[in-house]
Design a protein around this motif. Structure first.
Motif, PDB file in Angstrom:
ATOM      1  N   SER A 104     -14.801   9.990  -4.699  1.00  0.00           N
ATOM      2  CA  SER A 104     -14.194   8.626  -4.785  1.00  0.00           C
ATOM      3  C   SER A 104     -12.648   8.824  -4.381  1.00  0.00           C
ATOM      4  N   VAL A 105     -12.197   9.459  -5.452  1.00  0.00           N
ATOM      5  CA  VAL A 105     -10.636   9.783  -5.440  1.00  0.00           C
ATOM      6  C   VAL A 105     -10.071  10.292  -4.089  1.00  0.00           C
ATOM      7  N   LEU A 106     -10.615  11.073  -3.566  1.00  0.00           N
ATOM      8  CA  LEU A 106     -10.209  11.751  -2.405  1.00  0.00           C
ATOM      9  C   LEU A 106     -10.355  10.740  -1.260  1.00  0.00           C
ATOM     10  N   GLY A 107     -11.515  10.273  -1.300  1.00  0.00           N
ATOM     11  CA  GLY A 107     -11.780   9.015  -0.480  1.00  0.00           C
ATOM     12  C   GLY A 107     -10.816   8.090  -0.419  1.00  0.00           C
ATOM     13  N   THR A 108     -10.329   7.668  -1.639  1.00  0.00           N
ATOM     14  CA  THR A 108      -9.396   6.547  -1.736  1.00  0.00           C
ATOM     15  C   THR A 108      -8.090   6.875  -1.497  1.00  0.00           C
ATOM     16  N   LEU A 109      -7.631   8.256  -1.806  1.00  0.00           N
ATOM     17  CA  LEU A 109      -6.383   8.735  -1.347  1.00  0.00           C
ATOM     18  C   LEU A 109      -6.417   8.715   0.316  1.00  0.00           C
ATOM     19  N   GLY A 110      -7.204   9.100   0.829  1.00  0.00           N
ATOM     20  CA  GLY A 110      -7.349   9.339   2.434  1.00  0.00           C
ATOM     21  C   GLY A 110      -7.432   7.793   3.153  1.00  0.00           C
ATOM     22  N   ILE A 111      -8.127   7.093   2.465  1.00  0.00           N
ATOM     23  CA  ILE A 111      -8.055   5.552   3.091  1.00  0.00           C
ATOM     24  C   ILE A 111      -6.533   4.832   2.886  1.00  0.00           C
ATOM     25  N   ILE A 112      -5.859   5.072   1.837  1.00  0.00           N
ATOM     26  CA  ILE A 112      -4.334   4.669   1.566  1.00  0.00           C
ATOM     27  C   ILE A 112      -3.485   5.324   2.627  1.00  0.00           C
ATOM     28  N   ALA A 113      -3.913   6.605   2.796  1.00  0.00           N
ATOM     29  CA  ALA A 113      -2.893   7.550   3.673  1.00  0.00           C
ATOM     30  C   ALA A 113      -3.226   6.900   5.185  1.00  0.00           C
ATOM     31  N   VAL A 114      -4.267   6.612   5.563  1.00  0.00           N
ATOM     32  CA  VAL A 114      -4.526   6.206   7.000  1.00  0.00           C
ATOM     33  C   VAL A 114      -3.968   4.801   6.999  1.00  0.00           C
ATOM     34  N   LEU A 115      -4.405   3.961   6.089  1.00  0.00           N
ATOM     35  CA  LEU A 115      -3.821   2.468   6.293  1.00  0.00           C
ATOM     36  C   LEU A 115      -2.090   2.311   6.393  1.00  0.00           C
ATOM     37  N   PHE A 116      -1.735   3.240   5.496  1.00  0.00           N
ATOM     38  CA  PHE A 116      -0.045   3.201   5.292  1.00  0.00           C
ATOM     39  C   PHE A 116       0.451   3.758   6.570  1.00  0.00           C
ATOM     40  N   TRP A 117      -0.291   4.910   7.168  1.00  0.00           N
ATOM     41  CA  TRP A 117       0.127   5.588   8.501  1.00  0.00           C
ATOM     42  C   TRP A 117       0.074   4.459   9.536  1.00  0.00           C
ATOM     43  N   TRP A 118      -1.088   3.744   9.730  1.00  0.00           N
ATOM     44  CA  TRP A 118      -1.552   2.766  10.780  1.00  0.00           C
ATOM     45  C   TRP A 118      -0.192   1.573  10.560  1.00  0.00           C
ATOM     46  N   ALA A 119      -0.044   1.180   9.408  1.00  0.00           N
ATOM     47  CA  ALA A 119       1.087   0.016   9.478  1.00  0.00           C
ATOM     48  C   ALA A 119       2.592   0.639   9.582  1.00  0.00           C
ATOM     49  N   HIS A 120       2.792   1.761   9.135  1.00  0.00           N
ATOM     50  CA  HIS A 120       4.216   1.936   9.089  1.00  0.00           C
ATOM     51  C   HIS A 120       4.808   3.255   9.854  1.00  0.00           C
ATOM     52  N   ARG A 121       3.881   4.192  10.131  1.00  0.00           N
ATOM     53  CA  ARG A 121       4.119   5.454  11.150  1.00  0.00           C
ATOM     54  C   ARG A 121       5.240   6.286  10.626  1.00  0.00           C
ATOM     55  N   ARG A 122       5.367   6.270   9.225  1.00  0.00           N
ATOM     56  CA  ARG A 122       6.469   7.173   8.713  1.00  0.00           C
ATOM     57  C   ARG A 122       5.941   8.271   7.703  1.00  0.00           C
ATOM     58  N   TRP A 123       6.262   9.459   7.947  1.00  0.00           N
ATOM     59  CA  TRP A 123       5.600  10.463   7.112  1.00  0.00           C
ATOM     60  C   TRP A 123       6.395  10.442   5.653  1.00  0.00           C
ATOM     61  N   ARG A 124       7.916  10.308   5.621  1.00  0.00           N
ATOM     62  CA  ARG A 124       8.334  10.555   4.330  1.00  0.00           C
ATOM     63  C   ARG A 124       8.064   9.535   3.169  1.00  0.00           C
ATOM     64  N   PRO A 125       7.906   8.106   3.636  1.00  0.00           N
ATOM     65  CA  PRO A 125       7.545   7.460   2.500  1.00  0.00           C
ATOM     66  C   PRO A 125       5.986   7.700   1.993  1.00  0.00           C
ATOM     67  N   LEU A 126       5.215   7.941   3.070  1.00  0.00           N
ATOM     68  CA  LEU A 126       3.619   8.183   2.903  1.00  0.00           C
ATOM     69  C   LEU A 126       3.477   9.474   1.836  1.00  0.00           C
ATOM     70  N   LEU A 127       4.376  10.553   2.192  1.00  0.00           N
ATOM     71  CA  LEU A 127       4.073  11.747   1.159  1.00  0.00           C
ATOM     72  C   LEU A 127       4.730  11.327  -0.077  1.00  0.00           C
ATOM     73  N   TRP A 128       5.677  10.519  -0.386  1.00  0.00           N
ATOM     74  CA  TRP A 128       6.293  10.057  -1.529  1.00  0.00           C
ATOM     75  C   TRP A 128       5.220   9.329  -2.128  1.00  0.00           C
TER      76      TRP A 128
END
Length: 203
Positions: free
Chosen positions: A70-94
């Protein structure tokens, strides 16, 4: 049984088996011994295991596996949604780094405040990630909406709202301590600690 085809063998561990990893390790050792015995002398015998160590090992190990997924899945969903909305690596990694830091810090604080953590209470992790990420997203969205502003100005603009949101949400989870279930009370305390820590980390 009277025909000798069904037998019960009671086995007592040397130690107390106080924790579920101890139960799992002991059960694994018993299974290894019985498997070797079956290969050598009793290939036609069917074995089943029951009792407290078996129940604790299977239930707790399954819950631990579910928590991790559940933790890894939640982190994965957050990463995918953030990338889909903003398309920026640096803030995503932060964002992911701060969420991981918040999770680790909450476990450390929980160990200091509560002591031994119940496996049920570890369900806080996915809840915390879903709540703490909101603070980071609000901060990032405000920084995009205020392109000429410094980080201090952005913090000053949205900081009070984030802090008051953290206070009210943490308070709601602290109410779970009035529950009769110790695992649920621990979960509430851990989420409350994590929300406060997450809000400060994102700010």
């Amino acid at each position: 049984s009277t025909d000798g085809t069904f037998r019960l063998l009671y086995i007592k561990p040397r130690g107390a088996l106080a924790t579920y990893p101890e139960c799992a390790a002991w059960l694994e050792a018993v299974r290894a011994h019985t498997a070797a015995w079956q290969r050598d002398a009793a290939s036609g015998v069917t074995l089943h295991f029951t009792g407290r160590p078996v129940f604790v090992a299977e239930i707790a190990s399954g819950m631990e596996r579910d928590m991790k997924s559940s933790v890894l899945g939640t982190l994965g969903i957050i990463a995918v949604l953030f990338w889909w909305a903003h398309r920026r690596w640096r803030p995503l990694l932060w964002l992911l780094a701060l969420l991981t830091l918040t999770l680790a810090g909450t476990l450390a604080l929980g160990g200091l405040v509560i002591g031994t953590l119940n496996v049920v209470s570890l369900g806080f992790a996915a809840i915390l990630l879903g709540l703490a990420v909101d603070y980071g997203l609000v901060m990032y969205q405000e920084s995009l909406a205020m392109p000429g502003a410094t980080a201090t100005e952005v913090r000053r603009h949205v900081g009070p709202g984030i802090l008051w949101s953290a206070v009210t949400t943490a308070g709601a989870f602290l109410v779970l301590n009035f529950s009769g279930l110790p695992g649920l009370g621990q979960l509430g305390t851990l989420v409350a600690l994590g929300i406060a820590l997450g809000a400060l980390a994102m700010l």
